[in-house]
Design a protein around this motif. Structure first.
Motif, PDB file in Angstrom:
ATOM      1  N   ILE A  16      11.435   8.038   9.517  1.00 32.59           N
ATOM      2  CA  ILE A  16      10.127   8.464   9.012  1.00 32.59           C
ATOM      3  C   ILE A  16      10.379   9.211   7.705  1.00 32.59           C
ATOM      4  N   ASN A  17       9.985   8.601   6.592  1.00 30.03           N
ATOM      5  CA  ASN A  17      10.317   9.130   5.265  1.00 30.03           C
ATOM      6  C   ASN A  17       9.094   9.696   4.557  1.00 30.03           C
ATOM      7  N   GLY A  18       9.352  10.283   3.370  1.00 30.11           N
ATOM      8  CA  GLY A  18       8.278  10.754   2.511  1.00 30.11           C
ATOM      9  C   GLY A  18       7.449  11.851   3.122  1.00 30.11           C
ATOM     10  N   LEU A  19       8.084  12.983   3.429  1.00 30.55           N
ATOM     11  CA  LEU A  19       7.404  14.058   4.153  1.00 30.55           C
ATOM     12  C   LEU A  19       6.828  15.139   3.235  1.00 30.55           C
ATOM     13  N   GLY A  20       7.046  15.020   1.950  1.00 31.09           N
ATOM     14  CA  GLY A  20       6.420  15.941   1.004  1.00 31.09           C
ATOM     15  C   GLY A  20       7.301  17.118   0.613  1.00 31.09           C
TER      16      GLY A  20
END
Length: 322
Positions: A154-158
């Motif tokens: 799960i990528n792109g968490l900010g």
């Protein structure tokens, strides 16, 4: 008497002496070791292991063991990342429940605590060996992680979530601050509260602790719950640093945690040890890992060396008791 006192003092100083000798040897062999950047790098890398090891110390002090911390770390990190990015879908109502950063963090910690609580419940309720129960949880939590992530990261968490693992505060990496808070709370718990005294009493002699009125089952459940919580905190730091919840995160982390605890002087027989000793043990493991990388030692040999260090620590623990 003087000889005995000197021997006891040397035994307590063994980890510190080992760390000094290791640092001296690595600094001679590599000019990159004694640099500010490398020092911060080591502290950032050991932050996760220290968090996990703090919970492991509490467990081992009660004469237990927790092999599930690496898998709990992975699942809690995945849950936090998933809730932050996707929330929870309620198909029947055509609704998506979103989570703030704080909400996702709390949810991840609750998940870690719940899995730890289940370990403690199974161990105390059914009188099952801690080794077997936590080994089962190791497999179950890893399976939960794979199911939750469907085997994909799960990528792109900010950036806000990324600050947990990569940010700086007052000139110090933020993970170091988190770890410092965890350590200080654990030190206060073990040294200044009745629960801390109960933990040492159970590890020293569980039957005597029970006869003196200590609710040993409740104490053990609290201890395993705390172990799950510290693993979840470590999971949040790992996920934040990578900006990704990896399904295979935390593999073999339980071995590094046990190594830190044993090297730090906590007895596997329970009732003897300290949080500060565990912190020192984690620093030794971190310096060893860092030094082996700087010296371009093969990753395969790194595993051999770490295993030998753990074995040596256990042998010294047993020898010092005789």
């Amino acid at each position: 008497m003087i000889a005995t006192a000197t021997k006891d003092r040397l035994i307590k100083l063994q980890p510190l002496i080992a760390l000094f000798v290791m640092c001296l040897a690595i600094s001679i062999l590599s000019d990159k070791f004694l640099t500010v950047n490398n020092g911060w790098n080591i502290l950032r890398q050991i932050s996760v292991n220290i968090c996990i090891s703090v919970g492991m110390t509490l467990v081992i002090l009660t004469r237990g063991i927790d092999l599930s911390v690496g898998s709990i770390l992975a699942f809690a990190g995945a849950v936090g990342a998933g809730l932050l990015k996707f929330g929870i879908d309620v198909p029947s109502e055509n609704v998506n429940i979103g989570f703030t950063l704080l909400g996702a963090i709390i949810a991840a910690i609750v998940v870690g605590g719940a899995l730890g609580w289940f370990n403690g419940f199974a161990i105390t309720r059914f009188k099952a060996p801690a080794f077997v129960v936590t080994l089962a949880m190791l497999t179950m939590a890893r399976g939960f992680t794979m199911l939750y992530t469907e085997g994909f990261p799960i990528n792109g968490l900010g950036d806000h979530f990324g600050f947990i693992g990569t940010g700086w505060f007052l000139g110090v990496p933020f993970p170091v601050w988190i770890t410092a808070v965890v350590v200080l709370l654990a030190v206060f718990l073990t040294n200044k509260t009745p629960l801390g005294r109960y933990i040492y009493a159970i590890g020293g002699n569980e039957n005597a602790a029970l006869l003196s009125g200590i609710n040993t089952k409740r104490v053990k459940m609290i201890v395993y719950t705390l172990s799950g919580i510290t693993a979840a905190i470590g999971g949040l730091m790992v996920t934040s640093r990578l900006d990704s919840a990896q399904p295979n995160a935390g593999l073999s982390y339980e071995l590094d945690a046990i190594a830190a605890v044993v090297i730090g002087g906590t007895s596997l027989s329970g009732g003897k040890g300290s949080i500060w000793g565990t912190v020192l043990g984690a620093v030794i493991i971190g310096v060893l890992n860092n030094g082996l990388v700087l010296l371009n030692v093969s990753p395969f040999w790194q595993q051999v060396v770490k295993g030998a260090v753990i074995l040596l620590a256990v042998i010294m623990d047993k020898t010092n008791k005789e």
